[in-house]
Design a protein around this motif. Sequence first.
Motif, mmCIF file in Angstrom:
data_model
loop_
_atom_site.group_PDB
_atom_site.id
_atom_site.type_symbol
_atom_site.label_atom_id
_atom_site.label_comp_id
_atom_site.label_asym_id
_atom_site.label_seq_id
_atom_site.Cartn_x
_atom_site.Cartn_y
_atom_site.Cartn_z
ATOM 1 N N UNK A 1 -4.970 -1.222 4.717
ATOM 2 C CA UNK A 1 -6.155 -1.305 3.663
ATOM 3 C C UNK A 1 -5.772 -0.651 2.527
ATOM 4 N N UNK A 2 -5.823 -1.471 1.526
ATOM 5 C CA UNK A 2 -5.808 -0.991 0.249
ATOM 6 C C UNK A 2 -7.130 -0.479 -0.506
ATOM 7 N N UNK A 3 -7.158 0.784 -1.071
ATOM 8 C CA UNK A 3 -8.538 1.233 -1.374
ATOM 9 C C UNK A 3 -9.158 0.359 -2.231
ATOM 10 N N UNK A 4 -8.517 -0.190 -3.509
ATOM 11 C CA UNK A 4 -9.419 -0.624 -4.467
ATOM 12 C C UNK A 4 -9.969 -2.128 -3.948
ATOM 13 N N UNK A 5 -8.905 -2.793 -3.330
ATOM 14 C CA UNK A 5 -9.156 -4.019 -2.889
ATOM 15 C C UNK A 5 -10.280 -4.099 -1.761
ATOM 16 N N UNK B 1 0.867 4.701 -8.466
ATOM 17 C CA UNK B 1 0.014 3.394 -9.224
ATOM 18 C C UNK B 1 -1.377 3.405 -8.524
ATOM 19 N N UNK B 2 -1.314 3.775 -7.387
ATOM 20 C CA UNK B 2 -2.543 3.680 -6.773
ATOM 21 C C UNK B 2 -2.868 5.055 -5.979
ATOM 22 N N UNK B 3 -3.114 6.115 -6.565
ATOM 23 C CA UNK B 3 -2.984 7.394 -5.939
ATOM 24 C C UNK B 3 -4.054 7.501 -4.759
ATOM 25 N N UNK B 4 -5.288 6.693 -4.676
ATOM 26 C CA UNK B 4 -6.104 6.794 -3.625
ATOM 27 C C UNK B 4 -5.513 5.985 -2.196
ATOM 28 N N UNK B 5 -4.275 5.488 -2.513
ATOM 29 C CA UNK B 5 -3.628 4.951 -1.372
ATOM 30 C C UNK B 5 -2.877 5.947 -0.659
ATOM 31 N N UNK C 1 0.800 -1.236 -0.023
ATOM 32 C CA UNK C 1 -0.157 -0.057 0.047
ATOM 33 C C UNK C 1 1.037 1.175 0.215
ATOM 34 N N UNK C 2 1.754 1.374 0.847
ATOM 35 C CA UNK C 2 2.653 2.598 0.771
ATOM 36 C C UNK C 2 3.441 2.710 -0.319
ATOM 37 N N UNK C 3 4.001 1.545 -1.138
ATOM 38 C CA UNK C 3 4.583 1.718 -2.334
ATOM 39 C C UNK C 3 3.863 2.201 -3.480
ATOM 40 N N UNK C 4 2.617 1.325 -3.386
ATOM 41 C CA UNK C 4 1.799 2.127 -4.575
ATOM 42 C C UNK C 4 1.153 3.797 -4.331
ATOM 43 N N UNK C 5 1.125 3.926 -2.942
ATOM 44 C CA UNK C 5 1.092 5.406 -2.711
ATOM 45 C C UNK C 5 2.109 6.365 -3.170
ATOM 46 N N UNK C 6 3.562 5.822 -2.943
ATOM 47 C CA UNK C 6 4.597 6.530 -3.305
ATOM 48 C C UNK C 6 5.039 6.493 -4.762
ATOM 49 N N UNK C 7 4.750 5.533 -5.499
ATOM 50 C CA UNK C 7 4.835 5.367 -6.738
ATOM 51 C C UNK C 7 3.804 5.959 -7.807
#
Length: 272
Positions: free
Chosen positions: A236-240, A33-37, A25-31
Amino acid sequence: MEATLTFLGTGTSMGVPTLGCGCAVCTSAMDGTRPHNRRTRASVRLDYNGRTVLIDTGQDFHFQAIREKVTHVDAVLYTHGHADHVLGMDDLRPLSFANPIPLYADDETASVIERIFEYTFRTQDRYMTSARVEMHRISTEPGTTVKLFGAAFQRIPVQHGSQVITGWRFGRAAYLTDLSSLPEESFPLLEDLDILIVDALRRAPHPSHSNLENSIALVERIKPRRAFFTHISHDLDHDAINAELPPHILMSHDGMCLDFEIAAAKTTEGTE
């Protein structure tokens, strides 16, 4: 009266991404790929009748205000005195020079804010560019209501671990952040809601916050038309999680906007 609620932040006290964490989740927020995280500290903005009212000012308020183009603030309501809900108060300074901004908080929260920002509230030798704010202490008695610019904001008692803090109902919407449970006396105050915003920190139980399972159960008991989870950790991952939730419940995200009807106040008490 039409109103818009904007989630300035939807994250927990440590924010997402969390410093030093390399989880998915943190990685996807930083890069990106999942901005809602990507979640800044939890607060909301209410716009109605040409006015802007905030609930809480966390340490990310400066960034949030720039992102959401906040050009004025007419009042701030506080939930409690923890760092992630009050430390951005000093960023009200440039918005308060033309007109003082009233702050509304229970006695315990007001005392915390006044202690942290002593240089703002002192009466002598006050720094010339301190925020021009006016503290209004609210009662914790049942039914306490603050009336602002034609709308009524009712205090909802919320259990946050061992502490009873303040949730807010405004019209057919309610904002209950940092909730571990609700006192029985609060449930009748939450009937006939269009929007319920409630803490959902993570899957595992937590001593001072509601977990996902408990938050879903609260929504089912209160029965709002729509519910949105906030104060969300990197567990918690937003999309999942959205894929798991019933259709009337959604994960909120920073910048999300909700339109609703905010009830007009019947009297002109408070700031108008």
